[in-house]
Design a protein around this motif. Structure first.
Motif, PDB file in Angstrom:
ATOM      1  N   LEU A 244     -60.762 -35.801 -23.112  1.00  0.00           N
ATOM      2  CA  LEU A 244     -61.037 -34.701 -22.178  1.00  0.00           C
ATOM      3  C   LEU A 244     -62.430 -34.112 -22.409  1.00  0.00           C
ATOM      4  N   ALA A 245     -62.786 -33.958 -23.697  1.00  0.00           N
ATOM      5  CA  ALA A 245     -64.092 -33.383 -24.029  1.00  0.00           C
ATOM      6  C   ALA A 245     -65.207 -34.264 -23.471  1.00  0.00           C
ATOM      7  N   THR A 246     -65.050 -35.577 -23.678  1.00  0.00           N
ATOM      8  CA  THR A 246     -66.083 -36.513 -23.185  1.00  0.00           C
ATOM      9  C   THR A 246     -66.226 -36.386 -21.669  1.00  0.00           C
ATOM     10  N   ILE A 247     -65.072 -36.417 -20.983  1.00  0.00           N
ATOM     11  CA  ILE A 247     -65.111 -36.333 -19.516  1.00  0.00           C
ATOM     12  C   ILE A 247     -65.737 -35.001 -19.084  1.00  0.00           C
ATOM     13  N   LEU A 248     -65.213 -33.908 -19.688  1.00  0.00           N
ATOM     14  CA  LEU A 248     -65.704 -32.584 -19.287  1.00  0.00           C
ATOM     15  C   LEU A 248     -67.208 -32.434 -19.538  1.00  0.00           C
ATOM     16  N   MET A 249     -67.637 -32.882 -20.727  1.00  0.00           N
ATOM     17  CA  MET A 249     -69.063 -32.739 -21.070  1.00  0.00           C
ATOM     18  C   MET A 249     -69.920 -33.541 -20.098  1.00  0.00           C
ATOM     19  N   ARG A 250     -69.445 -34.774 -19.833  1.00  0.00           N
ATOM     20  CA  ARG A 250     -70.231 -35.631 -18.938  1.00  0.00           C
ATOM     21  C   ARG A 250     -70.270 -35.053 -17.533  1.00  0.00           C
ATOM     22  N   VAL A 251     -69.089 -34.631 -17.046  1.00  0.00           N
ATOM     23  CA  VAL A 251     -69.000 -34.078 -15.689  1.00  0.00           C
ATOM     24  C   VAL A 251     -69.823 -32.797 -15.585  1.00  0.00           C
ATOM     25  N   LEU A 252     -69.682 -31.923 -16.594  1.00  0.00           N
ATOM     26  CA  LEU A 252     -70.425 -30.663 -16.578  1.00  0.00           C
ATOM     27  C   LEU A 252     -71.931 -30.911 -16.631  1.00  0.00           C
ATOM     28  N   LYS A 253     -72.314 -31.890 -17.457  1.00  0.00           N
ATOM     29  CA  LYS A 253     -73.740 -32.201 -17.593  1.00  0.00           C
ATOM     30  C   LYS A 253     -74.292 -32.653 -16.237  1.00  0.00           C
ATOM     31  N   ASN A 254     -73.502 -33.547 -15.589  1.00  0.00           N
ATOM     32  CA  ASN A 254     -73.904 -34.015 -14.251  1.00  0.00           C
ATOM     33  C   ASN A 254     -73.981 -32.848 -13.269  1.00  0.00           C
ATOM     34  N   ASP A 255     -72.974 -31.948 -13.367  1.00  0.00           N
ATOM     35  CA  ASP A 255     -72.949 -30.770 -12.482  1.00  0.00           C
ATOM     36  C   ASP A 255     -74.213 -29.930 -12.671  1.00  0.00           C
ATOM     37  N   PHE A 256     -74.526 -29.655 -13.947  1.00  0.00           N
ATOM     38  CA  PHE A 256     -75.698 -28.803 -14.247  1.00  0.00           C
ATOM     39  C   PHE A 256     -76.989 -29.452 -13.705  1.00  0.00           C
ATOM     40  N   VAL A 257     -77.097 -30.775 -13.940  1.00  0.00           N
ATOM     41  CA  VAL A 257     -78.292 -31.495 -13.474  1.00  0.00           C
ATOM     42  C   VAL A 257     -78.371 -31.421 -11.950  1.00  0.00           C
ATOM     43  N   LYS A 258     -77.207 -31.677 -11.288  1.00  0.00           N
ATOM     44  CA  LYS A 258     -77.154 -31.700  -9.825  1.00  0.00           C
ATOM     45  C   LYS A 258     -77.519 -30.321  -9.264  1.00  0.00           C
ATOM     46  N   TYR A 259     -76.895 -29.250  -9.853  1.00  0.00           N
ATOM     47  CA  TYR A 259     -77.143 -27.908  -9.340  1.00  0.00           C
ATOM     48  C   TYR A 259     -78.605 -27.489  -9.564  1.00  0.00           C
ATOM     49  N   ALA A 260     -79.157 -27.876 -10.718  1.00  0.00           N
ATOM     50  CA  ALA A 260     -80.574 -27.564 -11.007  1.00  0.00           C
ATOM     51  C   ALA A 260     -81.471 -28.294  -9.999  1.00  0.00           C
ATOM     52  N   HIS A 261     -81.120 -29.551  -9.707  1.00  0.00           N
ATOM     53  CA  HIS A 261     -81.905 -30.364  -8.767  1.00  0.00           C
ATOM     54  C   HIS A 261     -81.817 -29.780  -7.359  1.00  0.00           C
ATOM     55  N   ASP A 262     -80.575 -29.343  -6.997  1.00  0.00           N
ATOM     56  CA  ASP A 262     -80.380 -28.757  -5.666  1.00  0.00           C
ATOM     57  C   ASP A 262     -81.254 -27.527  -5.474  1.00  0.00           C
ATOM     58  N   GLU A 263     -81.364 -26.735  -6.536  1.00  0.00           N
ATOM     59  CA  GLU A 263     -82.161 -25.503  -6.451  1.00  0.00           C
ATOM     60  C   GLU A 263     -83.641 -25.814  -6.215  1.00  0.00           C
ATOM     61  N   GLU A 264     -84.076 -26.913  -6.889  1.00  0.00           N
ATOM     62  CA  GLU A 264     -85.504 -27.264  -6.763  1.00  0.00           C
ATOM     63  C   GLU A 264     -85.834 -27.820  -5.380  1.00  0.00           C
ATOM     64  N   THR A 265     -84.850 -28.527  -4.776  1.00  0.00           N
ATOM     65  CA  THR A 265     -85.133 -29.187  -3.488  1.00  0.00           C
ATOM     66  C   THR A 265     -84.716 -28.286  -2.322  1.00  0.00           C
ATOM     67  N   ALA A 266     -83.570 -28.537  -1.759  1.00  0.00           N
ATOM     68  CA  ALA A 266     -83.187 -27.828  -0.531  1.00  0.00           C
ATOM     69  C   ALA A 266     -82.374 -26.590  -0.841  1.00  0.00           C
ATOM     70  N   ASP A 267     -82.977 -25.448  -0.662  1.00  0.00           N
ATOM     71  CA  ASP A 267     -82.262 -24.198  -0.932  1.00  0.00           C
ATOM     72  C   ASP A 267     -81.212 -23.909   0.134  1.00  0.00           C
ATOM     73  N   ASP A 268     -81.450 -24.423   1.310  1.00  0.00           N
ATOM     74  CA  ASP A 268     -80.484 -24.134   2.379  1.00  0.00           C
ATOM     75  C   ASP A 268     -79.308 -25.118   2.384  1.00  0.00           C
ATOM     76  N   GLN A 269     -79.348 -26.095   1.481  1.00  0.00           N
ATOM     77  CA  GLN A 269     -78.273 -27.080   1.386  1.00  0.00           C
ATOM     78  C   GLN A 269     -76.981 -26.385   0.968  1.00  0.00           C
TER      79      GLN A 269
END
Length: 590
Positions: A244-269
């Protein structure tokens, strides 16, 4: 108020209230000195709660029976000690001494026959050492019809007592298989009750005389099973938490990267996933007064469990320290009620609740209420059966006074301290004015399926150890391996916290922001699994029978499982709250 001072007070009170009852003597005797022998109780061997006073059966009673003064815990344990008809003076051997000659009436013969049929045992205490034996035996050889069975009463007791200098070290009682009284027919029977005493010297020191009782649960093959149970639990836990830890860490890491990327690109997305509901995730739950009360009660029960473990590991609950556990439970529960008041009240005020008095009343009655109702019903059943489990009026008054003079004032003081703490709820993101609609979710994301998933894992980590605890509480096995039990408890807490966090993440990822109650219910669901195990234990692993024993077993186990539900629910919610705060603090939300 609630810190180190409380720990000190609890331990001081317990050290004074849980003591080894030694009849005012220091256990040292001279030749010919009378040594206290008390008859305690009789009852069906397979029904541990159904016990009766020793002289409820027509034994030879002493001319002036003397009742022993008992501590609160002993009375709660169903002990009713009264002086026994045998005289076992120090170092005085006796051979076939007659206690009394008695003619048993038809009714008395019927009483003894029923007792023999139900496998009645007796229990006595000699110089605070326990003695047991069976009252008689049923002879069924080659007879298929119960009306042809032969019923025999043992009339000769052999006491074998070991001493070291001026102290009693060990006592064994056995019945003479040849000295029998036939009770098969409904007619008057003349009985000559006898006993023999044999003293033997031993080198065992007085300090180690209780060890023989605790060794039974530490035998190598038992220990192997316990360690196997722990290794099994640890491996399961490590694999699943690791997974569970592996899955959660990986998923959360992807989430954080995705959300950070979204902020940099399309704010209206448009946002998706758990970030999308950041404006609702810290919206206060429905029925917040009940929620805060459940959290307060659960925290108190968690503290109670920790204190009980400390006392167990220190060695207070050695076998046959009569009623020590019950005394500890009553005293610690009373003294920790301030924790329930403080936790519930401060959390309720953090949730911007206003009616803190009603919240305190709810906290005080959330666990005690169901317990009181269960006790009232079961005590009435015990009175109807004339069993020793029925508490005398004086004891009920004492418990009421403890509740009125200790529990309630501490609850109120804790509540006032909590209200005045003025702590604000720490939410890393702002809550929007209107709640967002929860999208339709598949059936397995409902509360009940999630609870079933959440409860199964922690239960699988403890179920092997549960058998030994049940056999000790609802049987005659002795449980002394508290260190192993403590490890299992820690594993249970870790798994409960982890599975609740995982399920909370998946719930938020599905854009369902009502996680408060869900995390509490998922954490506590192990309590429901333990109650399910009660059904299995009763029908498959025990020979309990009769209305009284059945109602005691299911009634008190319901209270214990409800306590587990509140305690583990509080643990689950705390873990989920920590996790949710952590992930929302890690992202930037408008």
């Amino acid at each position: 108020m609630m810190g180190g001072g409380l720990v000190a007070v609890v331990l001081i009170v317990l050290c004074t209230s849980i003591q080894v009852r030694s009849d005012g003597s220091d256990h040292k005797y001279k030749v010919g000195d009378p040594v206290p022998l008390y008859a305690n109780k009789v009852g069906p061997f397979h029904n541990p709660s159904e016990t009766y006073r020793f002289f409820d059966l027509p034994f030879c009673s002493p001319a002036h029976p003397k009742e022993k003064k008992e501590a609160l815990g002993e009375v709660l344990n169903g002990d009713r000690l009264v002086s026994a008809p045998y005289k076992l003076d120090f170092l005085q051997d006796k051979d076939s001494e007659i206690v009394c000659k008695k003619i048993l009436s038809k009714e008395e013969v019927g009483q003894f026959r029923t007792a023999v049929l139900k496998d009645y045992y007796f229990q006595m205490y000699y110089d605070d050492l326990p003695i047991w034996g069976f009252l008689g035996k049923v002879e069924k050889e080659g007879k298929s019809d119960p009306s042809e069975y032969k019923y025999y009463l043992f009339k000769h007791l052999h006491f074998e007592i070991f001493y070291n200098k001026d102290r009693v070290i060990e006592i064994n009682a056995r019945t003479d298989p040849n000295a029998l009284v036939d009770l098969s027919e409904d007619k008057e029977v003349e009985v000559e009750f006898m006993y023999s005493v044999k003293w033997k010297e031993t080198n065992t020191p007085f300090e180690k005389r209780m060890e023989k009782y605790s060794q039974s649960s530490s035998l190598p093959h038992h220990l192997e099973i316990h360690w196997f149970s722990i290794i099994n639990s640890c491996v399961t836990v490590l694999l699943l938490t690791g997974f569970l830890a592996t899955i959660l860490m990986r998923v959360l890491k992807n989430d954080f990267v995705k959300y950070a990327h979204d902020e940099e690109t399309a704010d209206d997305q448009e946002e998706t996933g758990w970030k999308y509901i950041h404006g609702d995730v810290f919206r206060y739950p429905k029925y917040k007064s009940l929620f805060a009360a459940a959290l307060g009660s659960g925290t108190q029960l968690f503290t109670l469990t920790i204190f009980i473990f400390i006392l167990a590991l220190v060695g207070v609950f050695y076998p046959y320290n009569r009623g020590a556990l019950f005394t500890a439970l009553v005293v610690i529960y009373a003294l920790t009620s301030g924790i329930a008041g403080y936790t519930a009240s401060s959390f309720y005020c953090q949730l911007e609740g206003t009616n803190w008095v009603r919240n305190l009343l709810l906290t005080g009655s959330l666990f005690c209420g169901p317990l009181l109702l269960t006790f009232s019903f079961l005590n009435t059943v015990a009175i109807a059966y004339s069993a020793t489990a029925a508490l005398p009026f004086g004891t009920i008054v004492v418990i009421f006074l403890i509740w009125a003079l200790v529990t309630s004032p501490l609850l109120v003081l804790g509540g006032i301290a909590g209200k005045n703490s003025r702590a604000e709820f720490q939410a890393p993101v702002r809550t929007t004015k209107y709640p967002r609609e929860i999208p339709p979710l598949p059936w397995y994301r409902g509360t009940l399926p999630q609870m079933a998933m959440a409860g199964f894992l922690p239960f699988s980590a403890i179920y092997i150890e549960l058998y030994y605890i049940f056999a000790s509480v609802w049987g005659h096995r002795i449980y002394t391996i508290y260190s192993i039990l403590f490890i299992v408890f820690i594993i249970l807490l870790i798994v409960t916290a982890f599975i609740t966090v995982a399920l909370t993440y998946f719930q938020l990822a599905a854009e369902d922001h009502e996680w408060w109650w869900r995390s509490f219910l998922c954490g506590g669901s192990t309590g429901l699994f333990i109650y399910g195990y009660c059904l299995y234990y009763y029908y498959a692993r025990s020979d309990m029978s009769g209305f009284m024993q059945t109602s005691f077993f299911f009634g008190y186990m319901a209270c214990i499982c409800y306590g587990f539900f509140l305690m583990l629910g509080a643990v689950g919610f705390r873990a989920a709250l920590f996790f949710v705060r952590h992930i929302y603090r890690s992202i930037k939300c408008e």
